[in-house]
Design a protein around this motif. Structure first.
Motif, PDB file in Angstrom:
ATOM      1  N   GLY A  38       0.790  -1.227   0.000  1.00  0.00           N
ATOM      2  CA  GLY A  38       0.000   0.000   0.000  1.00  0.00           C
ATOM      3  C   GLY A  38       0.819   1.272   0.000  1.00  0.00           C
ATOM      4  N   LYS A  39       2.143   1.158  -0.134  1.00  0.00           N
ATOM      5  CA  LYS A  39       3.028   2.317  -0.035  1.00  0.00           C
ATOM      6  C   LYS A  39       2.751   3.336  -1.148  1.00  0.00           C
ATOM      7  N   SER A  40       2.737   2.859  -2.401  1.00  0.00           N
ATOM      8  CA  SER A  40       2.524   3.772  -3.527  1.00  0.00           C
ATOM      9  C   SER A  40       1.126   4.376  -3.502  1.00  0.00           C
ATOM     10  N   THR A  41       0.142   3.574  -3.136  1.00  0.00           N
ATOM     11  CA  THR A  41      -1.232   4.086  -3.062  1.00  0.00           C
ATOM     12  C   THR A  41      -1.329   5.204  -2.033  1.00  0.00           C
ATOM     13  N   LEU A  42      -0.646   5.060  -0.914  1.00  0.00           N
ATOM     14  CA  LEU A  42      -0.672   6.095   0.121  1.00  0.00           C
ATOM     15  C   LEU A  42      -0.076   7.400  -0.405  1.00  0.00           C
ATOM     16  N   LEU A  43       1.072   7.333  -1.067  1.00  0.00           N
ATOM     17  CA  LEU A  43       1.682   8.551  -1.607  1.00  0.00           C
ATOM     18  C   LEU A  43       0.792   9.200  -2.659  1.00  0.00           C
ATOM     19  N   ARG A  44       0.173   8.403  -3.495  1.00  0.00           N
ATOM     20  CA  ARG A  44      -0.682   8.950  -4.544  1.00  0.00           C
ATOM     21  C   ARG A  44      -1.920   9.630  -3.955  1.00  0.00           C
TER      22      ARG A  44
END
Length: 280
Positions: A39-45
Motif C-alpha cells: 500500500g506504499k505507492s497508493t498512500l503517496l498517490r
C-alpha cells in the motif's frame, strides 16, 4: 504538519490502504517500507491527490487537501511534488525544458501554451541541474540519459516547483547501487538544506536506516511500525515483511546495500565462490 486521518483506499473488493493514521512534522525525512503490494505507492498517490481516499481525510497545516478541487488542487500538487520510479520525463524534450516544466503551476495558461520561460526561470533551472551535477546534460534529449541521470532531472524538476513536501515513489528501485546512492544523497541534501519534508517509499532497509530519521512500515495496507531507525528490531522487520516468530529473517531479502565497498587486497582463492554484488 501533514496529517493523515483514518485513510482507507479500496479498489473494488481489494483494500489497498487500511485505516492509516500518521502525523508528519515539517522537515522530517520519512521512509515508508514494506513488501510489494503493502500500500506504499497508493498512500503517496492519495497524499498528492492523484487518487482520492475511499474514507478518511488528509490535511496540511490544518487544511483538508483531500477535499480540494480546481485551482486549489493544482496549487497543492505544486506544493507537494511527486518523484516517480519511472521518472515521468518527456523523452523527446531536452533536459532543460523538462526541468522548466516544474514551473507550469506557477505560470499563466497563456505563457504555458506559448512555451515561454523567463531568463530567471532558465537560470534557476540550470542552477538546479548544477546542484545535482548534471548541468552538462541540459541540451540533451532526456531520453538519451541513463536511469540515474533521468532521476536527477526529475528531482531538479521537483525543486523548480518550490515544494513544501516531496514525495518519492520508489526513486531508486530501478537504479544500480552507485546511482541509488547519488539520488538518495540528493534527497537528503534537499531535506537538510531547505527543510523540505521528504517522504519516500523504499524496498531497502539499509537505505531507510541510513537516510531517514523516521521509518513507517506497512503490511497488507496497514501501518505496523512507526518510529526511529534504531527501534526497527528484528521482530518489527518480521511484522513488516513476514516470517515466523523466532525465525531468523535476513535483511538482505529486502535489497542489497547501496554502500560502495572499500577495495580489498588480493588474496589467494580458497576454492569457495564469493558472493556477487546484486543490483538494487
Amino acid at each position: 504538519m501533514l496529517e493523515i486521518r483514518k485513510v482507507t483506499r479500496r479498489f473494488g473488493s481489494n483494500t489497498a490502504v487500511r485505516n492509516v493514521e500518521l502525523k508528519i512534522d515539517q522537515g522530517q525525512m520519512v521512509g515508508i517500507i514494506g513488501r510489494s503490494g503493502a500500500g506504499k505507492s497508493t498512500l503517496l498517490r492519495m497524499i498528492n491527490r492523484l487518487i482520492d481516499p475511499s474514507e478518511g481525510s488528509i490535511l496540511f497545516h490544518g487544511k483538508e487537501v483531500s477535499a480540494l478541487k480546481g485551482p486549489e488542487l493544482r496549487r497543492w500538487q505544486r506544493d507537494c511534488a511527486m518523484i516517480f520510479q519511472q521518472f515521468n520525463l518527456v523523452p523527446r524534450l531536452d533536459v532543460l525544458t523538462n526541468v522548466l516544466l516544474g514551473r507550469l503551476n506557477h505560470r499563466s495558461t497563456v505563457l504555458n501554451l506559448m512555451n515561454m520561460f523567463t531568463r530567471e526561470e532558465r537560470i534557476r533551472a540550470i542552477a538546479a541541474l548544477e546542484r545535482l551535477d548534471i548541468a552538462q546534460t541540459a541540451l540533451q534529449r532526456a531520453g538519451t540519459l541513463s536511469g540515474g541521470q533521468q532521476q536527477r532531472v526529475a528531482i531538479a524538476r521537483a525543486l523548480m516547483q518550490e515544494p513544501k513536501v516531496i514525495l518519492a515513489d520508489e526513486p531508486i528501485a530501478s537504479l544500480d547501487p552507485l546511482n541509488a546512492k547519488v539520488v538518495m544523497d540528493s534527497l537528503a541534501d534537499i531535506n537538510a538544506r531547505e527543510g523540505i519534508t521528504v517522504i519516500t517509499n523504499l524496498h531497502t532497509l539499509d537505505t531507510a536506516r541510513a537516510y531517514c530519521n523516521r521509518i513507517v512500515g506497512m503490511a497488507k495496507g496497514a501501518v505496523v511500525f512507526d518510529g526511529p531507525p534504531e527501534a526497527l528490531t528484528s521482530d518489527a522487520v518480521r511484522n513488516i515483511y513476514g516470517g515466523e516468530e523466532g525465525a531468523e529473517l535476513s535483511e538482505a531479502i529486502t535489497s542489497t546495500s547501496i554502500n560502495i565497498p572499500a577495495p580489498q587486497p588480493a588474496r589467494k582463492s580458497t576454492g569457495q565462490a564469493q558472493p556477487a554484488l546484486a543490483a538494487v
